[in-house]
Scaffold this motif. Structure first.
Motif, PDB file in Angstrom:
ATOM      1  N   LEU A 122       0.838  -1.198   0.000  1.00 40.86           N
ATOM      2  CA  LEU A 122       0.000   0.000   0.000  1.00 40.86           C
ATOM      3  C   LEU A 122       0.869   1.241   0.000  1.00 40.86           C
ATOM      4  CD1 LEU A 122      -2.856   1.200   0.161  1.00 40.86           C
ATOM      5  CD2 LEU A 122      -2.667   1.090   2.657  1.00 40.86           C
ATOM      6  N   ASP A 123       0.763   2.017  -1.062  1.00 43.03           N
ATOM      7  CA  ASP A 123       1.418   3.318  -1.146  1.00 43.03           C
ATOM      8  C   ASP A 123       0.696   4.117  -2.230  1.00 43.03           C
ATOM      9  OD1 ASP A 123       2.352   2.286  -3.586  1.00 43.03           O
ATOM     10  OD2 ASP A 123       4.391   1.955  -2.842  1.00 43.03           O
ATOM     11  N   GLU A 124       1.240   5.269  -2.582  1.00 42.34           N
ATOM     12  CA  GLU A 124       0.580   6.126  -3.557  1.00 42.34           C
ATOM     13  C   GLU A 124       0.402   5.439  -4.908  1.00 42.34           C
ATOM     14  OE1 GLU A 124       3.038   7.008  -1.597  1.00 42.34           O
ATOM     15  OE2 GLU A 124       2.405   8.785  -0.475  1.00 42.34           O
ATOM     16  N   SER A 125       1.401   4.663  -5.329  1.00 42.51           N
ATOM     17  CA  SER A 125       1.297   4.000  -6.633  1.00 42.51           C
ATOM     18  C   SER A 125       0.245   2.901  -6.616  1.00 42.51           C
ATOM     19  CB  SER A 125       2.663   3.437  -7.046  1.00 42.51           C
ATOM     20  OG  SER A 125       3.081   2.400  -6.178  1.00 42.51           O
ATOM     21  N   VAL A 126       0.109   2.211  -5.486  1.00 43.14           N
ATOM     22  CA  VAL A 126      -0.922   1.177  -5.363  1.00 43.14           C
ATOM     23  C   VAL A 126      -2.308   1.807  -5.447  1.00 43.14           C
ATOM     24  CG1 VAL A 126      -1.979  -0.440  -3.727  1.00 43.14           C
ATOM     25  CG2 VAL A 126       0.499  -0.468  -4.099  1.00 43.14           C
ATOM     26  N   VAL A 127      -2.496   2.911  -4.743  1.00 44.69           N
ATOM     27  CA  VAL A 127      -3.784   3.605  -4.779  1.00 44.69           C
ATOM     28  C   VAL A 127      -4.101   4.084  -6.187  1.00 44.69           C
ATOM     29  CG1 VAL A 127      -5.001   5.672  -3.989  1.00 44.69           C
ATOM     30  CG2 VAL A 127      -3.739   4.257  -2.347  1.00 44.69           C
ATOM     31  N   ALA A 128      -3.122   4.659  -6.855  1.00 45.60           N
ATOM     32  CA  ALA A 128      -3.338   5.127  -8.224  1.00 45.60           C
ATOM     33  C   ALA A 128      -3.710   3.976  -9.149  1.00 45.60           C
ATOM     34  CB  ALA A 128      -2.083   5.841  -8.733  1.00 45.60           C
TER      35      ALA A 128
ATOM     36  N   TYR B  48      -6.330  -4.229   2.947  1.00 41.98           N
ATOM     37  CA  TYR B  48      -4.884  -4.198   3.169  1.00 41.98           C
ATOM     38  C   TYR B  48      -4.554  -5.081   4.363  1.00 41.98           C
ATOM     39  CZ  TYR B  48      -0.327  -2.163   4.479  1.00 41.98           C
ATOM     40  OH  TYR B  48       0.982  -1.980   4.825  1.00 41.98           O
ATOM     41  N   ALA B  49      -3.815  -6.164   4.115  1.00 42.28           N
ATOM     42  CA  ALA B  49      -3.517  -7.140   5.171  1.00 42.28           C
ATOM     43  C   ALA B  49      -2.081  -7.625   5.042  1.00 42.28           C
ATOM     44  CB  ALA B  49      -4.488  -8.311   5.103  1.00 42.28           C
ATOM     45  N   PRO B  50      -1.101  -6.785   5.385  1.00 44.79           N
ATOM     46  CA  PRO B  50       0.300  -7.184   5.253  1.00 44.79           C
ATOM     47  C   PRO B  50       0.680  -8.240   6.289  1.00 44.79           C
ATOM     48  CG  PRO B  50       0.146  -5.101   6.418  1.00 44.79           C
ATOM     49  CD  PRO B  50      -1.253  -5.436   5.961  1.00 44.79           C
TER      50      PRO B  50
ATOM     51  N   ARG C 151      -2.379   2.992   8.569  1.00 40.40           N
ATOM     52  CA  ARG C 151      -1.957   3.165   7.178  1.00 40.40           C
ATOM     53  C   ARG C 151      -3.152   3.108   6.233  1.00 40.40           C
ATOM     54  NH1 ARG C 151       2.784   3.627   4.797  1.00 40.40           N
ATOM     55  NH2 ARG C 151       3.074   2.940   2.638  1.00 40.40           N
ATOM     56  N   ALA C 152      -4.108   2.240   6.527  1.00 38.63           N
ATOM     57  CA  ALA C 152      -5.308   2.166   5.696  1.00 38.63           C
ATOM     58  C   ALA C 152      -6.054   3.496   5.693  1.00 38.63           C
ATOM     59  CB  ALA C 152      -6.212   1.045   6.191  1.00 38.63           C
ATOM     60  N   ALA C 153      -6.184   4.101   6.867  1.00 36.38           N
ATOM     61  CA  ALA C 153      -6.876   5.387   6.961  1.00 36.38           C
ATOM     62  C   ALA C 153      -6.134   6.474   6.188  1.00 36.38           C
ATOM     63  CB  ALA C 153      -7.007   5.786   8.429  1.00 36.38           C
ATOM     64  N   ARG C 154      -4.823   6.418   6.213  1.00 33.63           N
ATOM     65  CA  ARG C 154      -4.011   7.421   5.514  1.00 33.63           C
ATOM     66  C   ARG C 154      -4.269   7.418   4.017  1.00 33.63           C
ATOM     67  NH1 ARG C 154       2.569   6.937   5.001  1.00 33.63           N
ATOM     68  NH2 ARG C 154       2.824   8.431   3.291  1.00 33.63           N
TER      69      ARG C 154
ATOM     70  N   LEU D 211       3.251  -7.716  -4.968  1.00 38.95           N
ATOM     71  CA  LEU D 211       3.928  -6.822  -5.900  1.00 38.95           C
ATOM     72  C   LEU D 211       2.937  -5.767  -6.365  1.00 38.95           C
ATOM     73  CD1 LEU D 211       5.665  -9.594  -8.032  1.00 38.95           C
ATOM     74  CD2 LEU D 211       6.662  -8.320  -6.132  1.00 38.95           C
ATOM     75  N   ARG D 212       3.363  -4.536  -6.459  1.00 39.34           N
ATOM     76  CA  ARG D 212       2.450  -3.433  -6.755  1.00 39.34           C
ATOM     77  C   ARG D 212       1.697  -3.627  -8.077  1.00 39.34           C
ATOM     78  NH1 ARG D 212       6.760  -1.696  -4.053  1.00 39.34           N
ATOM     79  NH2 ARG D 212       6.504  -0.173  -2.355  1.00 39.34           N
ATOM     80  N   GLY D 213       2.371  -4.183  -9.071  1.00 39.52           N
ATOM     81  CA  GLY D 213       1.753  -4.314 -10.376  1.00 39.52           C
ATOM     82  C   GLY D 213       0.620  -5.311 -10.444  1.00 39.52           C
ATOM     83  N   THR D 214       0.449  -6.122  -9.396  1.00 37.84           N
ATOM     84  CA  THR D 214      -0.609  -7.136  -9.401  1.00 37.84           C
ATOM     85  C   THR D 214      -1.933  -6.587  -8.878  1.00 37.84           C
ATOM     86  OG1 THR D 214       1.172  -8.687  -8.862  1.00 37.84           O
ATOM     87  CG2 THR D 214      -1.050  -9.564  -8.836  1.00 37.84           C
ATOM     88  N   VAL D 215      -1.904  -5.451  -8.202  1.00 38.41           N
ATOM     89  CA  VAL D 215      -3.128  -4.876  -7.647  1.00 38.41           C
ATOM     90  C   VAL D 215      -4.160  -4.680  -8.754  1.00 38.41           C
ATOM     91  CG1 VAL D 215      -4.116  -2.819  -6.563  1.00 38.41           C
ATOM     92  CG2 VAL D 215      -1.951  -3.760  -5.722  1.00 38.41           C
TER      93      VAL D 215
END
Length: 251
Positions: free
Chosen positions: A15-21, A33-35, A46-49, A164-168
């Motif tokens: 979870l980060d800006e690129s994942v959200v985008a 989000y369940a790390p 972090r989820a709230a952020r 991995l971010r690209g799988t979202v």
């Protein structure tokens, strides 16, 4: 499905800006989000952020029950209080029930980390949904998961299970209706709201699935086992001071 729908990727590890985008570009309404090995207060913060009016980020916990060599993963959505890893499956499910959390079974019968058919039958009344498609699966894993969900008359779900971010957003569960909060989504999962399992296809999807499967080598490395499991002071170890001795470690 007719009418309004809600698209949720029900299990991501990043979870980060690129994942959200990426999630928004894929038309998702929510991520769970369940790390791994991260305590619930940190997940919730972090989820709230990263939540906003366009994307709901829901805190979840994929709890590792049992020992490392015989671990069974269970995903809880809607927890109020932290639950550690490496407690018995009975204890984890009892705690989820106490908190009225939704109980999801990710990647059933996958390697040594998924609940098996015998587990699903034994705990059928305590389970709210079974994952019937996962990008880390081989086709026979998905077929078996679908058979289990059908045989036990349990609702299905899917997720990208993105490490991995690209799988979202490569797979998602589409629900009938619309939800405004994490509590709404957890309630929908508990009540069996109508939904359908959706995934992308084509070579790009297959390549991303292959990358996720390859990631398992690092995920299950002995280096990670030594770092996380043996000290007793890691954030989600039952002996950690945060749990105040309420849970018994299975080791």
């Amino acid at each position: 499905m007719d009418g309004e729908s809600f698209r949720a990727d029900l299990h991501v590890k990043v979870l980060d800006e690129s994942v959200v985008a990426r999630a928004k570009a894929r038309g998702l309404d929510a991520l769970v989000y369940a790390p791994h090995f991260t305590r619930l207060p940190e997940i919730r913060e972090r989820a709230a952020r990263f939540s906003d009016d366009d994307l709901l980020v829901v805190p979840g916990r994929e709890v590792f029950t049992g020992t490392w060599r015989n671990r069974k993963h269970v995903l809880a959505v809607g927890l109020d209080d932290p639950v550690p890893d490496f407690v018995s499956l009975d204890d984890a499910l009892a705690e989820f029930a106490r908190q009225d959390a939704a109980v999801l079974v990710p990647h059933p019968e996958f390697l040594n980390v998924g609940l098996g058919g015998e587990d699903l039958r034994r705990y059928r009344d305590e389970i709210d949904a079974v994952e019937t498609y996962n990008p880390k699966h081989w086709p026979h894993h998905d077929r078996r998961a679908r058979e289990l969900a059908s045989d036990l008359d349990l609702p299905a779900f899917t997720s990208s299970y993105a490490h991995l971010r690209g799988t979202v957003g490569e797979a998602w569960t589409e629900f009938e209706g619309s939800f405004d909060s994490a509590a709404d989504l957890a309630a929908a999962l508990r009540s069996g709201v109508e939904r359908r399992v959706v995934r992308r296809s084509g070579w790009s999807h297959r390549l991303r699935c292959g990358a996720e499967f390859a990631h398992l080598g690092w995920e299950n490395s002995y280096e990670k086992v030594d770092r996380i499991l043996l000290s007793g002071t890691e954030p989600t170890h039952p002996d950690h001071v945060a749990y105040d001795g309420r849970f018994e470690c299975v080791y």
